[in-house]
Design a protein around this motif. Structure first.
Motif, PDB file in Angstrom:
ATOM      1  N   TRP A  53       0.812  -1.224   0.000  1.00  0.00           N
ATOM      2  CA  TRP A  53       0.000   0.000   0.000  1.00  0.00           C
ATOM      3  C   TRP A  53       0.842   1.270   0.000  1.00  0.00           C
ATOM      4  O   TRP A  53       0.401   2.296  -0.502  1.00  0.00           O
ATOM      5  N   THR A  54       2.063   1.178   0.534  1.00  0.00           N
ATOM      6  CA  THR A  54       2.892   2.383   0.575  1.00  0.00           C
ATOM      7  C   THR A  54       3.374   2.771  -0.822  1.00  0.00           C
ATOM      8  O   THR A  54       3.861   3.882  -1.030  1.00  0.00           O
ATOM      9  N   MET A  71      -0.471  -0.812  11.572  1.00  0.00           N
ATOM     10  CA  MET A  71      -1.196   0.401  11.935  1.00  0.00           C
ATOM     11  C   MET A  71      -2.091   0.796  10.772  1.00  0.00           C
ATOM     12  O   MET A  71      -1.706   0.636   9.607  1.00  0.00           O
ATOM     13  N   HIS A 131       7.146   5.727  11.491  1.00  0.00           N
ATOM     14  CA  HIS A 131       7.741   5.250  10.243  1.00  0.00           C
ATOM     15  C   HIS A 131       7.287   6.153   9.100  1.00  0.00           C
ATOM     16  O   HIS A 131       6.079   6.366   8.914  1.00  0.00           O
ATOM     17  N   ALA A 174       6.982   5.802   5.930  1.00  0.00           N
ATOM     18  CA  ALA A 174       6.103   5.226   4.911  1.00  0.00           C
ATOM     19  C   ALA A 174       4.900   4.519   5.518  1.00  0.00           C
ATOM     20  O   ALA A 174       3.795   4.584   4.972  1.00  0.00           O
ATOM     21  N   TYR A 175       5.087   3.840   6.646  1.00  0.00           N
ATOM     22  CA  TYR A 175       4.054   2.937   7.167  1.00  0.00           C
ATOM     23  C   TYR A 175       3.226   3.521   8.307  1.00  0.00           C
ATOM     24  O   TYR A 175       2.220   2.954   8.693  1.00  0.00           O
ATOM     25  N   GLU A 176       3.679   4.648   8.899  1.00  0.00           N
ATOM     26  CA  GLU A 176       2.942   5.198  10.031  1.00  0.00           C
ATOM     27  C   GLU A 176       2.589   6.685   9.858  1.00  0.00           C
ATOM     28  O   GLU A 176       1.432   7.074  10.033  1.00  0.00           O
TER      29      GLU A 176
END
Ligand SMILES: [Zn+2]
Lengths: 122, 379
Positions: free
Chosen positions: A12-13, A87, B129, B131-133
């Motif tokens: 997804w990123t 998350m 993060h 990219a992820y958070e």
């Protein structure tokens, strides 16, 4: 995806509607954030695995003091059925830790890319 | 060879406009060097913490020039809230290796006055993060709120379970000159303060403060007020919340390393300084350190366990929650307080018969851990 094979590296990123996990070739430890070595055994070899996208919500917050000054934002931690914690966002005020959830990947609203949004399973 | 904390300097914390980062660092450094009863020329090494307001490639050189000293060793350090204690660990290593005789450890910034709250929130959120958070809209209070949510759910606790911790910190601060907040608060005040990131409310969260802190770490006791660094330990098991292992964040590992070096354990400790950026932070730390059973930090606080005359006197200056949080200096205030306690110089807030202290700090989202065991005496 325009008939092309799903590229498991595109999570997804990077615009792909999926969580991609890494399974350690040595100890089967399954992890989420990118890492060069398995944090459990130190092995280098990992095999990507696309997560089903369901799991258990283990934490929920509504962030009132947001970075952009906007409305309260729902943020969750979900323990995926494959093991790792991820998350994501939620829009469901009723969502509680312990609830079973599923993910949808939606436009972030910031004009770029997708974000995981969790809701309770029907 | 042993290393000693021979000087501590702690300025008042608060919204105190008029000084920039270097001003705060110099103010604290003067206090520490004077406290150690040294001439500034005797300082031969400088370690400084970062400033979020005035980031610089070479913060230790910047400070040394401004303070007016020419040390043989100088470098900056950056491990979030654990930076202060990590610098003490490095200072001790410089002493024990013979590279330095008197190390000045210093940090300070005008975090409250020098930037807007929005900037501060955005800068701090970068521990997430990228990219992820971060794209999900998280903030540091948001990340800790997730920890709090998980904690309350895991132990079947009500939303007010953590509130006695900030109440205790505020009570301590009432007896500490220089604390940012001194007016007593109740559990109800905590629960009715405005939500920052549910379940955390304003009074569950430390403020943003201006201020500075400094220590001198020396190869010899410069007076009978010196306190020996008996052990130090670190652990770094993750950076991002998503990668954290609940119950094994690194706190216990770092503490075990520190206590092993000191040949002591937590039951020997008379006074504690435990990082308390949020109510949930200090709850998770005291539980992982084994001071109280899992899920019970709030009820122990309510029963007075962390009061000056309690079983585990803790953060008797008021902690980050009430003394204030001026970045790296915020995590150093706990050590300054514990040293003051061990010297028996704490006045109204003095803990009786204290000889052994333990200080623990974490950076990021319980990501970087440093523990320091301190023992009164010059031997
Ligand atoms: Zn492995």
């Amino acid at each position: 995806m325009n008939g092309l094979p799903v590229d498991v590296a595109t999570d997804w990123t990077r615009g792909g509607p999926r969580f991609v996990l890494a399974v350690c070739d040595e100890c089967s430890n399954t992890s989420y954030l990118p890492a060069e070595h398995c944090s459990r055994c130190g092995a280098r070899g990992r095999t990507p695995r696309v997560a089903v996208g369901t799991g258990t919500c283990v934490a929920v917050t509504w962030v009132h003091v947001t970075v952009d000054g906007g409305d309260p934002a729902g943020l969750v931690l979900v323990e995926l059925d494959e093991g790792p914690v991820v998350m994501g966002r939620t829009a469901e005020r009723e969502l509680r830790p312990g609830d079973g959830v599923g993910v949808a990947f939606e436009p972030s609203g910031a004009g770029r890319g997708l974000v995981p949004v969790f809701s309770r399973k029907a | 060879m042993s290393a000693f904390v021979t000087g501590v300097g702690l300025t008042p914390f608060g919204r105190l406009p008029g000084r920039d980062s270097l001003d705060w660092q110099c103010a604290a450094a003067h206090l520490a060097v004077d406290d150690a009863d040294l001439e500034v020329g005797e300082v031969d090494a400088v370690i400084t913490g970062y400033s979020t307001v005035a980031g610089h490639l070479m913060p230790a050189n910047l400070f040394a020039e401004r303070f007016g000293i020419r040390p043989a060793v100088a470098f900056g350090t950056s491990v979030g809230g654990a930076t202060g204690l990590a610098m003490v660990d490095q200072a001790r290593a410089l002493i024990e290796s013979g590279k330095a005789r008197h190390v000045l450890v210093v940090a300070g910034e005008d975090r409250a006055s020098g930037q807007t709250r929005a900037t501060s929130t955005k800068v701090l959120a970068q521990v997430g993060h990228p990219a992820y958070e971060v794209p999900l809209g998280g903030t540091v209070p948001g990340y800790y709120a997730l920890l709090a949510s998980r904690y309350l759910w895991s132990y079947g606790l009500a939303e007010d379970a953590l509130a006695p911790l900030p109440v205790q910190m505020r009570e301590h601060a009432g007896r500490k000159v220089g604390a940012q907040f001194q007016k007593p608060i109740t559990v109800l005040d905590v629960r009715t303060s405005r939500p920052v990131a549910e379940p955390l409310r304003l009074l569950d969260c430390c403020p943003v403060s201006d201020g500075g802190a400094a220590f001198v770490v020396s190869a010899r006791a410069t007076s009978d007020r010196a306190v020996r660094i008996a052990g130090t330990g670190q652990a770094h098991r993750h950076q991002h919340l998503t990668a954290m292992e609940p119950g094994n964040t690194g706190a216990a590992v770092a503490a075990a390393r520190a206590f092993e070096e000191a040949d002591l354990d937590t039951s020997d400790v008379h006074v504690f300084g435990i990082y308390d950026s949020f109510s949930i932070t200090v709850a998770m730390l005291v539980e992982e350190l084994g001071l109280v059973p899992p899920g019970r930090a709030g009820s122990y606080a309510r029963a007075g366990a962390f009061a000056s005359d309690g079983r585990y006197p803790m953060n008797t200056h008021g902690g980050l929650l009430s003394y204030g949080h001026s970045g790296v200096a915020g995590g150093m205030a706990h050590l300054a307080e514990v040293v003051t306690q061990l010297r028996g110089e704490r006045g109204a807030g003095q803990v009786d018969h204290c000889r052994v202290g333990y200080v623990h700090a974490d950076g990021g989202v319980l990501s970087a851990h440093v523990g320091v065991v301190l023992v009164r005496g010059t031997a």
